[in-house]
Scaffold this motif. Structure first.
Motif, short mmCIF file in Angstrom:
data_model
loop_
_atom_site.label_atom_id
_atom_site.label_comp_id
_atom_site.label_asym_id
_atom_site.label_seq_id
_atom_site.Cartn_x
_atom_site.Cartn_y
_atom_site.Cartn_z
N MET A 22 0.83 -1.20 0.00
CA MET A 22 0.00 0.00 0.00
C MET A 22 0.87 1.25 0.00
N GLY A 23 1.96 1.23 0.80
CA GLY A 23 2.86 2.37 0.84
C GLY A 23 3.51 2.64 -0.51
N SER A 85 -10.06 -2.47 0.23
CA SER A 85 -11.12 -1.46 0.05
C SER A 85 -10.77 -0.47 -1.03
N ASN A 86 -9.47 -0.15 -1.17
CA ASN A 86 -9.04 0.75 -2.25
C ASN A 86 -9.29 0.12 -3.61
N LEU A 87 -8.97 -1.18 -3.73
CA LEU A 87 -9.16 -1.88 -4.99
C LEU A 87 -10.64 -1.98 -5.34
N ILE A 88 -11.48 -2.35 -4.36
CA ILE A 88 -12.91 -2.48 -4.62
C ILE A 88 -13.52 -1.13 -4.98
N THR A 89 -13.08 -0.05 -4.32
CA THR A 89 -13.56 1.29 -4.65
C THR A 89 -13.22 1.64 -6.09
N VAL A 96 -11.56 7.09 -5.66
CA VAL A 96 -10.35 6.40 -5.23
C VAL A 96 -9.47 7.29 -4.37
N ALA A 97 -9.38 8.58 -4.72
CA ALA A 97 -8.57 9.51 -3.94
C ALA A 97 -9.08 9.59 -2.50
N LEU A 98 -10.39 9.64 -2.35
CA LEU A 98 -10.99 9.67 -1.01
C LEU A 98 -10.73 8.35 -0.30
N SER A 99 -10.83 7.24 -1.01
CA SER A 99 -10.60 5.92 -0.43
C SER A 99 -9.18 5.81 0.13
N VAL A 100 -8.20 6.26 -0.65
CA VAL A 100 -6.82 6.22 -0.21
C VAL A 100 -6.62 7.13 1.00
N VAL A 272 -17.50 -11.45 -1.79
CA VAL A 272 -18.82 -11.70 -2.37
C VAL A 272 -19.65 -10.42 -2.35
N THR A 273 -19.74 -9.79 -1.17
CA THR A 273 -20.49 -8.54 -1.07
C THR A 273 -19.76 -7.42 -1.81
N GLY A 274 -18.43 -7.50 -1.83
CA GLY A 274 -17.67 -6.50 -2.58
C GLY A 274 -17.99 -6.55 -4.06
N PHE A 275 -18.16 -7.77 -4.59
CA PHE A 275 -18.50 -7.92 -6.00
C PHE A 275 -19.86 -7.29 -6.30
N GLY A 276 -20.81 -7.50 -5.38
CA GLY A 276 -22.13 -6.88 -5.55
C GLY A 276 -22.04 -5.35 -5.53
#
Length: 291
Positions: A22-23, A85-89, A96-100, A272-276
């Motif tokens: 991540m870094g 969570s960054n990848l799923i976002t 993505v900027a907010l996610s990071v 699974v829920t991430g895919f949805g």
């Protein structure tokens, strides 16, 4: 495999590799973005650090479960979203900027909140005389060493050697994913005889935690009239916890495989829920594009 090798080496190594990866993807600009989205960052951070543990506590009151499982669920809720969570976002067309930014802020805050709230959970569910103890100061140092320090090292490599960082990021992701799969497999093997008794209560609990926290994050973002991409992002950041960190704390620092069961089940179920969520986010993005 020896228990001490599993808890003292594999778990911290896997988490450190995840955080290093991540870094390697972060730059100082990612932290400066916080000033651009103060409302969204504040909302997401409050939901991650306060609302999510409260939802987990509510679930422990509604779903019958053993005290150790309840502690494991609380610890899981205390571990804010990580690289997953960054990848799923990104895949869900969220911000993505907010996610990071939320992941970066959460990584700093959880160094302090995890030891304090985990201790409260231990005392609440296992009693004042619980054999399991989590020294707050020592735990803060350990979480710092396996989360913030690798992130800082990764950011330094990214800043000084950007080409090397791009190559290392892909390698780190694959190694970390393989180690995480091995960790979950070892947990299942070690707790195999108890697993049938855990699976129903844990499955229901982690599914509720995942779905309710996502809905809460999305609803609050919508109520505060944040842009759709930020609503999606906050839903994912609140709903997708850092299962690897939860595994490292429960099976590693607390040395209690039973407490690690919620994190192990969650680490599989969240995709699974991430895919949805990805499908929903892409549908929203398409609708917004046509508007």
């Amino acid at each position: 495999m020896e228990s001490n090798l599993f808890t003292a080496v594999l778990l911290p190594l896997a988490l450190s590799l995840v955080m290093l990866g991540m870094g390697l993807s972060l730059i100082p600009e990612d932290f400066r973005r916080i000033a651009r989205y103060p409302k969204a960052v504040a909302v997401g951070t409050i939901c991650q650090t306060l609302l999510l543990p409260l939802i987990a506590l509510l679930i422990t009151q509604l779903v019958p479960m053993q005290p150790t499982i309840a502690v494991g669920l609380i610890v899981l809720a205390l571990c804010c979203g990580g690289p997953s969570s960054n990848l799923i976002t990104y895949l869900a067309k969220g911000d993505v900027a907010l996610s990071v930014s939320l992941t970066a802020v959460g990584s700093i805050i959880t160094v302090f909140t995890i030891p304090i709230f985990s201790n409260l959970a231990l005392k609440h569910f296992l009693g004042q005389n619980a054999a399991i103890d989590m020294p707050i100061g020592q735990t803060m140092v350990q979480i710092f060493l396996i989360t913030l320090l690798p992130i800082a090292i990764g950011m330094t490599i990214r800043q000084r050697f950007p080409n090397t960082a791009n190559r290392l990021e892909k390698v780190m992701s694959r190694i970390a994913a393989g180690l995480l799969a091995l960790i979950i497999l070892l947990l299942v093997v070690r707790e195999g005889s108890k697993l049938p008794g855990f699976i129903l209560q844990v499955g229901v609990a982690v599914l509720l935690l995942n779905v309710l926290s996502m809905l809460a994050g999305f609803s609050i973002g919508k109520l505060l009239k944040l842009p759709p991409s930020q609503q999606i992002c906050i839903a994912i950041e609140v709903g997708i916890s850092n299962g690897t960190l939860a595994l490292a704390i429960t099976a590693g620092l607390l040395n209690n495989p039973e407490m690690a069961i919620p994190a192990a089940v969650y680490s599989l179920l969240m995709y699974v829920t991430g895919f949805g969520t990805i499908l929903y986010g892409r549908k929203v993005a398409t609708t917004e594009g046509r508007a």
